[in-house]
Motif scaffolding. Structure first.
Motif, PDB file in Angstrom:
ATOM      1  N   UNK B 212       0.880  -1.335  -0.039  1.00  0.00           N
ATOM      2  CA  UNK B 212       0.000   0.115   0.019  1.00  0.00           C
ATOM      3  C   UNK B 212       0.831   1.386   0.172  1.00  0.00           C
ATOM      4  N   UNK B 213       0.616   2.018  -1.046  1.00  0.00           N
ATOM      5  CA  UNK B 213       1.609   3.273  -1.012  1.00  0.00           C
ATOM      6  C   UNK B 213       1.095   4.438  -1.771  1.00  0.00           C
ATOM      7  N   UNK B 214       1.562   5.506  -2.015  1.00  0.00           N
ATOM      8  CA  UNK B 214       1.050   6.545  -2.601  1.00  0.00           C
ATOM      9  C   UNK B 214       1.904   6.842  -4.046  1.00  0.00           C
ATOM     10  N   UNK B 215       2.811   6.046  -4.302  1.00  0.00           N
ATOM     11  CA  UNK B 215       3.610   6.284  -5.413  1.00  0.00           C
ATOM     12  C   UNK B 215       3.270   5.075  -6.599  1.00  0.00           C
ATOM     13  N   UNK B 231      -1.842  -1.659  -3.949  1.00  0.00           N
ATOM     14  CA  UNK B 231      -2.887  -0.431  -3.893  1.00  0.00           C
ATOM     15  C   UNK B 231      -2.476   0.805  -3.557  1.00  0.00           C
ATOM     16  N   UNK B 232      -2.961   1.966  -4.392  1.00  0.00           N
ATOM     17  CA  UNK B 232      -2.649   3.252  -4.388  1.00  0.00           C
ATOM     18  C   UNK B 232      -3.431   4.009  -3.456  1.00  0.00           C
ATOM     19  N   UNK B 233      -3.097   4.695  -2.625  1.00  0.00           N
ATOM     20  CA  UNK B 233      -3.975   5.555  -1.648  1.00  0.00           C
ATOM     21  C   UNK B 233      -3.878   6.811  -2.197  1.00  0.00           C
ATOM     22  N   UNK B 234      -5.048   7.662  -1.903  1.00  0.00           N
ATOM     23  CA  UNK B 234      -4.969   8.967  -2.573  1.00  0.00           C
ATOM     24  C   UNK B 234      -4.718  10.057  -1.630  1.00  0.00           C
ATOM     25  N   UNK B 235      -3.679   9.740  -0.582  1.00  0.00           N
ATOM     26  CA  UNK B 235      -2.995  10.888   0.368  1.00  0.00           C
ATOM     27  C   UNK B 235      -1.744  10.950  -0.326  1.00  0.00           C
ATOM     28  N   UNK B 236      -0.704  11.780   0.388  1.00  0.00           N
ATOM     29  CA  UNK B 236       0.594  11.913  -0.111  1.00  0.00           C
ATOM     30  C   UNK B 236       0.620  13.022  -1.254  1.00  0.00           C
ATOM     31  N   UNK B 237       1.497  12.412  -2.113  1.00  0.00           N
ATOM     32  CA  UNK B 237       1.720  12.942  -3.280  1.00  0.00           C
ATOM     33  C   UNK B 237       0.719  12.973  -4.296  1.00  0.00           C
ATOM     34  N   UNK B 238      -0.236  12.005  -4.066  1.00  0.00           N
ATOM     35  CA  UNK B 238      -1.585  11.748  -5.057  1.00  0.00           C
ATOM     36  C   UNK B 238      -2.220  12.909  -4.670  1.00  0.00           C
ATOM     37  N   UNK B 239      -2.457  13.188  -3.482  1.00  0.00           N
ATOM     38  CA  UNK B 239      -3.451  14.230  -3.254  1.00  0.00           C
ATOM     39  C   UNK B 239      -3.157  15.666  -3.900  1.00  0.00           C
ATOM     40  N   UNK B 240      -2.071  15.863  -3.978  1.00  0.00           N
ATOM     41  CA  UNK B 240      -1.443  17.388  -4.175  1.00  0.00           C
ATOM     42  C   UNK B 240      -1.426  17.460  -5.958  1.00  0.00           C
TER      43      UNK B 240
END
Lengths: 246, 246
Positions: B212-215, B231-240
């Motif tokens: 599980x990561x954001x990249x 699984x890609x989470x929608x926090x971290x760099x994703x959210x920006x």
């Protein structure tokens, strides 16, 4: 030998690189490479046309030429083609407002250019201005644009100064290209347009001109792709790398 | 939904990225991402095995884990896989002596490593240590070697801190790769060996684990190439970055 006779026969003009060919840059303004002041004089007195194509972006063209004159070279501003004036014309033509990541001493070249709300980044040989903070700033400008436009004033890997090899603008171009997943537009050598403007200024065809430089890719390769002849000197960065293929 | 039932059915272990998944780094140590402290607790109490795979190289693993514990996470040093200890094992195995271009706070990880007469360069997320001077120094070490060896502790493009996006180690890896015309060896995500060591430590097979990561490249892509679920989470760099494809 026979080959040289052939090359020289049709020659009407010479394009010279400056850094690593005429002088080695460095603290105190650098030092002329032995024989180069005399070589410029001999080319001029031979009747051949002469222009200088440099990727130098650590000073305005005016200051750069003054320095070379002080070192003893017979050179004037309108004989010199440099990336900063070239990119300014492009910015004007396309209505672009740059964020500059360049050397402090080249900033005056951009005096007449609108720089508010930047919609592109211009990357020069910024040397000590290539800090993490400044790279992040340029990156954040690019990544916030819908269509990020990055101009690189050259794509050189490194150059030689009197105290050793230094990373060139191309290295930081690659860094920002990777960060933003984009491709930069190169202004300066080895871009074809850059060589063509020097040829147009001399009023000669590519095959009537020879490029002389110390960089196999940016000088020799770039010129050859335009149809010019080209010659690599063994001074500048060449001399500091006996083994490596540039 | 049916797909999720299928994924969860065979699952025996979870691998979590840390920065951008559990917390956002930044001034003062960063802040936990809402729900993440509780999520770690729930995974642990569910009976699933859990390891953390991070490319964090701005601190020793010990200090990094202490910080996360202070933020409220149930995490211990032996659950964390980080690039600095991994590269130290490689350096020892191959008898290599590194020139370090890393963050000051990760230097203690290299205490037992011989660093005189360097014959390779180790590049971490050096942040403000990514100065022109330090890049030149690392470049000159590499270019002077007959076979330049460059280790990059990750190949990320950028990450999110509390005050914005910051360039990551991969950007400077690309810079030195271009300067020296070489390819770096990546230690950390997305290198297969890095994920495999976490799986071996849990004693499970790739298809029994989910990352599980954001990249999308370094977490999701890397894990999938090992045969893990991801699984890609929608926090971290994703959210920006609402628009951009990472």
């Amino acid at each position: 030998m026979a080959e040289w006779v052939e090359i020289v026969k049709g020659l009407k003009g010479v394009v010279l690189d400056i850094c690593g060919v005429l002088y080695d840059s460095g603290e105190g303004g650098g030092v002329p490479i032995p024989g180069s002041i005399e070589a410029v004089k001999r080319i001029k007195s031979s009747g051949l046309k002469l222009r200088f194509c440099t990727n130098e972006t650590q000073a305005t063209r005016e200051k750069f030429v003054c320095k070379l004159q002080r070192l003893g070279f017979d050179i004037s501003i309108d004989e010199v083609f440099a990336p900063a004036p070239a990119v300014c014309r492009i910015l004007n033509d396309r209505g672009l407002r740059p964020h500059l990541l360049v050397h402090d001493d080249v900033i005056p070249e951009f005096d007449g250019i609108e720089k508010s709300s930047p919609n592109c980044v211009v990357l020069g040989d910024a040397a000590d201005n290539f800090s993490y903070r400044n790279l992040n700033e340029a990156f954040n400008v690019l990544i916030s644009l819908e269509n990020p436009v990055l101009f690189a004033l050259g794509r050189g890997r490194y150059y030689k100064e009197t105290d050793g090899l230094k990373l060139d603008v191309g290295v930081y171009m690659k860094a920002l290209e990777y960060a933003c997943d984009i491709e930069a537009e190169v202004v300066g050598k080895p871009a074809k347009m850059f060589f063509m403007s020097a040829l147009a200024d001399m009023g000669i065809e590519p095959q009537q001109a020879i490029m002389i430089g110390d960089d196999l890719v940016n000088d020799v390769g770039g010129a050859q792709q335009c149809g010019m002849k080209a010659l690599q000197v063994r001074t500048g960065k060449y001399s500091s790398l006996p083994v490596m293929e540039l």
